[in-house]
Design an enzyme around this catalytic site. Structure first.
Site: not given
Ligand code: F6R
Length: 580
Positions: A2, A27, A72, A98-99, A453, A457, A460, A476, A575
């Site tokens: 949030c 957020r 969120w 927020n929280g 990674e 990407k 998501e 396996h 994010k």
């Molecule tokens: C993937 C992504 C998430 C963040 C994860 C950790 O593209 O953005 O998997 O990497 O939420 O976030 P931080 O680095 O802010 O702790």
């Protein structure tokens, strides 16, 4: 999760709040809302969904003070009723939060017994009702009385009808103030304030601030305190798309510069003391940050023979084995709850803690004893791209400094090599994969976390199920899933893993699996056996790590674009993940 924003000054508050919420949508974006105190009562607009299309008309409210929220959802569905702001029964106090208030059920039962009627399923609404009970003419005093009853984490903004004052409280959720000329701002971070002011205060846990257009007063334990004003010269351009269709693409293209800045920022002099001679490391992170930690493990153990244990933030709390000397927490946002909890655990066991983060004054910088900043600039798109590049840069530089065999030249050429990626075969690969239900990403050695990674990407932002496997593990179990419908993307570059990767690819082809290979240019042995070859120039393994990373970021981006996905704000994500 949030985002919250507040404004009090001499301009109409509604457009400032809505614009600020748009910048905070990374957020969370399940619902939004703003509230502006009127002479009696409030103007409130809130709705389920994103704020994108909402433009407040000037006649709606010309009030010059207000607060806003982008959500969120944690407690209660995304709905109009659960959208913030929330008000008390008399409709004279409004809050955004927020929280998470962990003890809200118990507090709510008490309030209900005393006659309060709730309109939402959120934990946050109790705050408005508690403030109502405590209010006797001063919103600050009411806040001071309420806060000790709340457990969990919170950044709260509250307003009273008929007032131009905002009361702000912080505990374990970020909250910053922006100091302008005759106007003051509050926000979960400074992005809504950039362009209005360059003077900021980052509140500490336990702080309560009273903000009016001309002044602010901060209290800790009921006593007035002063907090440093930080001057940060960020331009609005740094949070604009700059001609790119999406922030994600812009941020991928910023990768080479970001990598160069990250490695420049760390030298033998600035390397945090505990890292200089530690005999072992534990690295903790979530999502992409966890993958950066895994890359560090492979490269550090190879180059310096120092053992590195890597843990997912959310699992670290269950780990019972002894910790290593130094705990490194990696977090772009610096606010990820599980990574913060891991560092806290490390501190409780008297280990040295180091944070690698992109956000000045974020919670992780307060938690860890030492911090390395990534200097990647604001990352707006939900998917981590340039921040992952910066994390990898910082971690490679740590190995470089610790190693006897210096890698300066190898590191110095990476930014240039990252820019030489061939887009044509990538387009073919997108066409092959975009209608698939599943894609496998495989590699060996350090290329395994690079593929993890890449798969993250892809899933998501394209919503295609993408799974990374260590190539040796395919036989396996997962081989049962391979066949003409399920493409595999495999990294097969010269070096220790080359011949065994070639054998693995032949085994896949024998099952009629479409294979896209990332290989060295002019490698005909490889190009002859695969369906699509994405060539990269010959390079050192560390350079290949970054080249493949960028290719996979672009692969995910163009696949999602071909499918018309909401790339910068993928469904159900946020994010900054500030809850466990
Ligand atoms: C993937 C992504 C998430 C963040 C994860 C950790 O593209 O953005 O998997 O990497 O939420 O976030 P931080 O680095 O802010 O702790």
């Amino acid at each position: 999760m949030c985002g919250i924003v507040g404004y009090t000054g001499f301009k109409s508050a509604a457009p400032i709040l809505t614009d600020g919420l748009r910048k905070l949508e990374y957020r969370g974006y399940d619902s939004y809302g703003i509230v502006i105190p009127e002479r009696t009562g409030f103007f409130i607009h809130k709705a389920c969904g994103r704020i994108s299309g909402y433009i407040p008309s000037p006649e709606v409210s010309s009030g010059t003070c207000g607060i806003g929220h982008t959500r969120w959802a944690t407690h209660g569905d995304p709905s109009d009723e659960n959208a913030h702001p929330h008000t008390d029964c008399t409709n004279s106090i409004a809050i955004v939060h927020n929280g998470i208030i962990e003890n809200y059920s118990e507090l709510k039962r008490g309030l209900e017994k005393r006659g309060h009627v709730f309109r939402s399923e959120t934990d946050s609404e109790i705050i408005a009702h508690m403030l109502e009970e405590a209010y006797n003419g001063s919103l600050f005093s009411a806040m001071k009385q309420v806060i000790p009853y709340l457990t969990g984490s919170f950044a709260i903004l509250a307003v009273h009808a008929g007032d131009g004052e905002i009361v702000a409280a912080r505990f374990k959720s970020p909250l910053a103030l922006g100091i302008g000329d005759g106007e003051l701002f509050a926000g979960s971070d400074i992005t809504p304030m950039i362009g209005f002011t360059n003077r900021f205060i980052f509140l500490d846990d336990g702080d309560i601030a009273v903000i009016t257009p001309e002044t602010y007063v901060i209290y800790a334990d009921g006593i007035k305190v002063s907090r440093d004003i930080q001057q940060l010269d960020l331009s609005p351009d740094q949070v604009r798309k700059g001609g790119f269709p999406h922030f994600m693409l812009k941020e991928i293209y910023e990768g080479p510069d970001v990598f160069a800045d990250a490695i420049r920022s760390l030298t033998s002099e600035t390397l945090p003391e505990p890292i200089k001679d530690a005999g072992s490391f534990t690295v903790v992170g979530c999502g992409s940050s966890y993958h950066a930690g895994l890359i560090f493990k492979y490269l550090m153990e190879e180059a310096v023979a120092v053992p590195v244990r890597v843990e997912i933030g959310s699992e670290f709390k269950y780990a019972r084995t002894p910790l290593s000397e130094v705990i490194i927490g990696i977090s772009q946002s610096g606010e990820t709850a599980d990574t913060l909890a891991a560092l806290e655990k490390g501190r409780c066991h008297n280990h040295s803690t180091v944070a690698i983060t992109n956000v000045l004054n974020s919670s992780i910088t307060r938690m860890a004893e030492n911090t390395c900043f990534m200097h990647a600039g604001p990352e707006i798109s939900v998917a981590a791209t340039k921040s992952f590049i910066a994390q990898t840069g910082i971690l490679m530089q740590i190995i470089n400094i610790r190693s006897n065999e210096r890698y300066d030249e190898v590191l110095g050429r990476i930014s240039h090599l990252m820019q030489i990626v061939s887009l044509e075969p990538l387009t073919e690969a997108v066409n092959l994969c975009k209608d698939s239900l599943h894609i496998f990403f495989v590699g060996r050695g350090v290329m395994y976390p690079v593929m993890m990674e890449g798969a993250l990407k892809m899933k998501e932002i394209s919503y295609i199920h993408a799974e990374a496997y260590a190539a040796g593990e395919l036989k396996h179990g997962p081989f049962a899933l391979l066949g003409p419908e399920t493409p595999v993307i495999a990294v097969c570059l010269p070096g220790r893993t080359y011949h065994v990767m070639i054998s693995n690819i032949k085994e896949m082809k024998a099952r009629k699996t479409p294979v896209i290979a990332i290989g060295e240019e002019n490698d005909t042995e490889l190009s002859d056996i695969v369906d699509i070859m994405i060539p990269v120039p010959g390079a050192h393994l560390w350079q290949h790590v970054l080249q493949v990373t960028v290719l996979l970021q672009l692969f995910a981006y163009h696949t999602a674009a071909a499918l018309g996905r909401d790339i910068d704000k993928p469904r159900n994500l946020a994010k900054s993940v500030t809850v466990e």
